[in-house]
Write a protein that holds these residues in place. Structure first.
Motif, PDB file in Angstrom:
ATOM      1  N   MET A 193      72.724  34.559  27.547  1.00 17.61           N
ATOM      2  CA  MET A 193      72.135  35.626  28.358  1.00 17.61           C
ATOM      3  C   MET A 193      73.161  36.689  28.708  1.00 17.61           C
ATOM      4  O   MET A 193      72.884  37.886  28.671  1.00 17.61           O
ATOM      5  CB  MET A 193      71.505  35.034  29.615  1.00 17.61           C
ATOM      6  CG  MET A 193      70.216  34.292  29.314  1.00 17.61           C
ATOM      7  SD  MET A 193      69.282  33.911  30.804  1.00 17.61           S
ATOM      8  CE  MET A 193      70.401  32.807  31.613  1.00 17.61           C
ATOM      9  N   LEU A 216      64.236  34.465  35.832  1.00 12.16           N
ATOM     10  CA  LEU A 216      64.822  35.776  35.558  1.00 12.16           C
ATOM     11  C   LEU A 216      63.974  36.530  34.528  1.00 12.16           C
ATOM     12  O   LEU A 216      63.677  37.717  34.685  1.00 12.16           O
ATOM     13  CB  LEU A 216      66.258  35.612  35.043  1.00 12.16           C
ATOM     14  CG  LEU A 216      66.958  36.916  34.654  1.00 12.16           C
ATOM     15  CD1 LEU A 216      67.376  37.679  35.897  1.00 12.16           C
ATOM     16  CD2 LEU A 216      68.180  36.646  33.775  1.00 12.16           C
ATOM     17  N   LEU A 217      63.559  35.808  33.482  1.00  6.81           N
ATOM     18  CA  LEU A 217      62.726  36.437  32.443  1.00  6.81           C
ATOM     19  C   LEU A 217      61.425  36.950  33.048  1.00  6.81           C
ATOM     20  O   LEU A 217      61.011  38.083  32.786  1.00  6.81           O
ATOM     21  CB  LEU A 217      62.410  35.435  31.326  1.00  6.81           C
ATOM     22  CG  LEU A 217      63.540  35.129  30.358  1.00  6.81           C
ATOM     23  CD1 LEU A 217      63.045  34.198  29.257  1.00  6.81           C
ATOM     24  CD2 LEU A 217      64.091  36.416  29.747  1.00  6.81           C
ATOM     25  N   VAL A 266      69.678  25.584  35.374  1.00  6.94           N
ATOM     26  CA  VAL A 266      69.998  26.858  34.714  1.00  6.94           C
ATOM     27  C   VAL A 266      68.789  27.342  33.908  1.00  6.94           C
ATOM     28  O   VAL A 266      68.430  28.519  33.940  1.00  6.94           O
ATOM     29  CB  VAL A 266      71.226  26.708  33.791  1.00  6.94           C
ATOM     30  CG1 VAL A 266      71.429  27.973  32.974  1.00  6.94           C
ATOM     31  CG2 VAL A 266      72.470  26.413  34.601  1.00  6.94           C
ATOM     32  N   LEU A 267      68.146  26.434  33.197  1.00  5.57           N
ATOM     33  CA  LEU A 267      66.984  26.815  32.394  1.00  5.57           C
ATOM     34  C   LEU A 267      65.868  27.372  33.284  1.00  5.57           C
ATOM     35  O   LEU A 267      65.274  28.415  32.998  1.00  5.57           O
ATOM     36  CB  LEU A 267      66.482  25.607  31.594  1.00  5.57           C
ATOM     37  CG  LEU A 267      65.294  25.890  30.671  1.00  5.57           C
ATOM     38  CD1 LEU A 267      65.669  26.926  29.619  1.00  5.57           C
ATOM     39  CD2 LEU A 267      64.805  24.610  29.993  1.00  5.57           C
ATOM     40  N   LEU A 276      73.130  28.534  27.616  1.00  9.81           N
ATOM     41  CA  LEU A 276      72.141  29.488  28.139  1.00  9.81           C
ATOM     42  C   LEU A 276      72.837  30.649  28.845  1.00  9.81           C
ATOM     43  O   LEU A 276      72.530  31.821  28.608  1.00  9.81           O
ATOM     44  CB  LEU A 276      71.220  28.775  29.131  1.00  9.81           C
ATOM     45  CG  LEU A 276      70.024  28.026  28.544  1.00  9.81           C
ATOM     46  CD1 LEU A 276      69.340  27.196  29.623  1.00  9.81           C
ATOM     47  CD2 LEU A 276      69.043  29.035  27.937  1.00  9.81           C
ATOM     48  N   LEU A 277      73.789  30.292  29.712  1.00 11.53           N
ATOM     49  CA  LEU A 277      74.506  31.332  30.453  1.00 11.53           C
ATOM     50  C   LEU A 277      75.230  32.270  29.496  1.00 11.53           C
ATOM     51  O   LEU A 277      75.158  33.501  29.632  1.00 11.53           O
ATOM     52  CB  LEU A 277      75.512  30.697  31.416  1.00 11.53           C
ATOM     53  CG  LEU A 277      74.901  29.984  32.626  1.00 11.53           C
ATOM     54  CD1 LEU A 277      75.989  29.293  33.432  1.00 11.53           C
ATOM     55  CD2 LEU A 277      74.150  30.989  33.495  1.00 11.53           C
ATOM     56  N   SER A 317      66.765  30.754  34.408  1.00  6.87           N
ATOM     57  CA  SER A 317      66.640  31.719  33.306  1.00  6.87           C
ATOM     58  C   SER A 317      65.187  32.152  33.141  1.00  6.87           C
ATOM     59  O   SER A 317      64.893  33.336  32.953  1.00  6.87           O
ATOM     60  CB  SER A 317      67.106  31.106  31.991  1.00  6.87           C
ATOM     61  OG  SER A 317      68.319  30.446  32.162  1.00  6.87           O
ATOM     62  N   LEU A 318      64.285  31.164  33.222  1.00  8.32           N
ATOM     63  CA  LEU A 318      62.870  31.494  33.053  1.00  8.32           C
ATOM     64  C   LEU A 318      62.385  32.388  34.195  1.00  8.32           C
ATOM     65  O   LEU A 318      61.639  33.338  33.976  1.00  8.32           O
ATOM     66  CB  LEU A 318      62.030  30.206  32.965  1.00  8.32           C
ATOM     67  CG  LEU A 318      62.317  29.376  31.706  1.00  8.32           C
ATOM     68  CD1 LEU A 318      61.498  28.093  31.691  1.00  8.32           C
ATOM     69  CD2 LEU A 318      62.047  30.200  30.433  1.00  8.32           C
ATOM     70  N   VAL A 375      67.469  33.492  25.608  1.00  4.95           N
ATOM     71  CA  VAL A 375      67.211  32.192  26.240  1.00  4.95           C
ATOM     72  C   VAL A 375      66.842  31.170  25.162  1.00  4.95           C
ATOM     73  O   VAL A 375      67.352  30.045  25.141  1.00  4.95           O
ATOM     74  CB  VAL A 375      66.093  32.319  27.297  1.00  4.95           C
ATOM     75  CG1 VAL A 375      65.632  30.936  27.759  1.00  4.95           C
ATOM     76  CG2 VAL A 375      66.583  33.127  28.488  1.00  4.95           C
TER      77      VAL A 375
END
Lengths: 348, 125, 177
Positions: free
Chosen positions: C127, B20-21, B13-14, C123-124, B17-18, C159
């Motif tokens: 966001m 996505l950023l 997930v992390l 995190l989910l 997320s990165l 994040v």
């Protein structure tokens, strides 16, 4: 507790409905390209229904003016012109009569410098065409013959709804005034559907009502020569700003420029001014006044402004110098890097 | 509980997320989202998809009487040429602030810069 | 009919369950964090780091999604009542953030089922919370392109704080018996 939870759930749904229904007041801006004019409309805080309605009204009024008042395409105005030339009494279409009445009044107050009766002269110069003429300009002879029997608005007599013409050379052309007339009508109709804040800018000439949210409407006035904005104004609750410029319609023949604002005294394009901006409440009067003051030129404009009761005028002459009334000077802001030479007229 | 503080799923997930950023920065910080906004072009009453002003580009647009060319650079736009007799559109010059517009009526092409933060609400001419 | 009106004694003594008490306690905790957070400055009014997320994620792991949803809803409503922003634009923002993060948590629970720890969920949630708030702020209040440039920054913050509160929750849960 179940009950409590259920009512909380209801509460949760409420704000969703509220925030979806009542969106914040905001600016809506649209351009309508309608029959020869680009209309730029700004509405502040109008509902989606009002916006749709407003666009329909504007389209409708412009189309109406275009078909009713077209000076060189078959339609009601050409028919009126044909019968005016005949010289006998006839019933004037109700959509044209108020224009003739207002035209007579403005013709008188402008000392004949605003003259919608000299359509034939406009035609002689070739401006009765969608395309600009390539020249040549009419001969001095042709012009002199027209001026010898110059028709004015006094050559139309009105009795109730009946009118007649007393000069066979008379031909109406509301070019210098139809736009203002249309803008006034549009604003009136926008008000009737509850619109409080709007600018209707029809091809550069505008009337504004209300405000842009927390502040006044701000407008820029174009440079007559060169590019960009010459000056800016903050408008009051209900004001029209009309500019007549020699750059709006013109042609160049053998190196010489001929523009569309004709001087009834010489029968030729007016000399001396390159643009005149008038701020006034009614758009129709502002429109006619801008033309008359342009024709009057840098020397004569102050007298004409006084006669017409126009207090806020800015004239840019053909050398780029600016002439203003005190009332205009008090509120205008120049936006050019170099401030032009400004002469402020004495208090009327 | 013997599960690690950060599980493999968490790392995934992390990582996502990165990614996505990175993608957000790449798209929103490049051209489209620049301030000064978008160019709206109206041809014969129909609006073309908005164009970013943050690019260098010369555009040819077919109107009613011929082709007009537009120049976009440094967050501004102007008519470079137009087949109209009056050339008013070309004389309008550069447009850079939200709300400014220029039009070539004979060719039925109008330009307007989006956003309502322009210095002027409309232009009188 | 008055004559046939049943005794409403049952209605008087509100029977509360253990779960109700739990929700109340957790919500109170979340509201406290929510209030403390509202004093922090923010580039967009109503957009906050979301440290109350710690309570949400812990609740999710200890008592499940339904309880977490109740805690979040109570936090948003009671928090805004206390701050005086109930039904205001700020409320619409925190409400939409809450809905988005709950939806994300619910979906993640359905799709992943296992293998995801507090950090992943946090995190989910963070966001989704930010994205939900931003979407509402953009579409409802200020649809200006300049606002879009803020979005990557706000998501970075989400994040960062999501990671932080995730780690806090994970550490906390380990120490629980």
């Amino acid at each position: 507790m179940k009950m409590l939870r259920r009512s909380l759930l209801l509460l949760l749904l409420l704000p969703g409905l509220i925030s979806c229904g009542g969106s914040q007041p905001s600016l809506h801006r649209a351009q309508l390209l309608s029959l020869g004019t680009l209309v730029d409309v700004s509405l502040w805080g109008a509902s989606p229904r009002q916006i749709t309605e407003a666009e329909r009204i504007i389209q409708e009024e412009l189309d109406r003016i275009h078909t009713t008042l077209h000076a060189w395409q078959p339609g009601p105005l050409m028919e009126v012109n044909r019968r005016l030339a005949e010289g006998s009494w006839f019933h004037c279409p109700p959509e044209i009569l108020p224009l003739i009445e207002q035209g007579k009044r403005l013709y008188r107050s402008s000392g004949g410098l605003f003259n919608p009766a000299m359509g034939r002269l406009v035609g002689l110069w070739g401006f009765h065409s969608d395309d600009l003429p390539g020249g040549p300009p009419p001969s001095a002879d042709e012009i002199d013959r027209f001026l010898a029997n110059l028709p004015g608005m006094e050559a139309i007599e009105i009795k109730g709804e009946q009118i007649r013409g007393t000069n066979p050379a008379l031909q109406l052309d509301f070019g210098a005034f139809a736009k203002g007339y249309a803008v006034d009508r549009i604003i009136e109709r926008l008000r009737s559907i509850g619109i409080r804040n709007a600018i209707v800018n029809a091809g550069g000439d505008l009337r504004a009502i209300g405000r842009h949210g927390e502040r006044a409407w701000r407008i820029g006035i174009r440079q007559p020569r060169g590019e960009g904005v010459l000056a800016s104004l903050e408008l009051g609750e209900d004001e029209s700003v009309f500019t007549s410029g020699d750059y709006e319609r013109f042609y160049i023949y053998q190196g010489k420029r001929y523009h569309h604002i004709l001087d009834p005294r010489t029968g030729a394009p007016a000399r001396g001014a390159s643009s005149v901006t008038v701020v006034h409440r009614e758009a129709a009067e502002a429109d006619a006044a801008a033309t008359a003051l342009f024709v009057a030129g840098p020397q004569g404009w102050q007298d004409v402004a006084r006669r017409m009761g126009i207090e806020q005028v800015m004239l840019v002459d053909d050398k780029g110098n600016v002439w203003m009334t005190p009332a205009m000077a008090a509120r205008i802001r120049f936006e050019t890097a170099q401030k032009p030479r400004v002469t402020i007229s004495e208090q009327p | 509980m013997n599960t690690p503080l950060v599980t493999r799923g968490d790392w995934l997930v992390l990582g996502a997320s990165l990614l996505l950023l990175a993608w957000l920065y790449a798209t929103l910080w490049s051209s489209g989202g620049e301030t000064g906004g978008q160019l709206h072009i109206l041809v014969d009453g129909r609006e073309l998809p908005p164009i970013s002003l943050q690019q260098e580009r010369t555009l040819a647009i077919d109107g009613s009487i011929g082709t007009s060319t537009l120049r976009i650079e440094n967050g501004r736009v102007r008519f470079l040429s137009s087949p109209c007799p009056g050339q008013q559109c070309v004389h309008t010059g550069w447009l850079s602030h939200g709300g400014e517009f220029a039009a070539c009526l004979p060719n039925r092409i109008a330009l307007q810069i989006g956003g309502d933060e322009g210095r002027f609400d409309t232009i009188n001419f | 009919m008055p004559a046939t009106r049943p005794s409403h004694a049952a209605g008087h003594t509100l029977t509360t369950t253990v779960e109700d008490h739990r929700i109340a306690w957790l919500a109170a905790l979340a509201i406290t964090i929510h209030l403390a957070e509202s004093a922090l400055p923010s580039p967009l009014p109503g957009v906050k780091p979301g440290l109350a997320n710690i309570v949400t994620i812990a609740t999710l792991f200890l008592y499940g999604w339904r309880t977490a949803a109740w805690v979040v809803s109570l936090r948003v409503i009671v928090g805004s009542l206390l701050l005086g922003t109930f039904l205001s634009p700020t409320f619409a923002l925190s409400f939409s953030g809450a809905v988005a993060s709950l939806a994300a948590l619910g979906l993640a629970g359905l799709v992943v089922r296992s293998g995801l720890g507090p950090v992943g969920y946090s995190l989910l949630a963070a966001m989704a919370h930010m994205a939900g708030q931003f979407a509402v702020a953009y579409w409802l209040f200020i649809p200006h392109p300049a606002l879009l440039r803020l979005f990557p920054l706000l998501m970075s913050a989400a994040v960062l704080f999501g990671l932080l509160s995730g780690i806090i929750v994970a550490t906390m849960l380990r120490r629980l018996p």
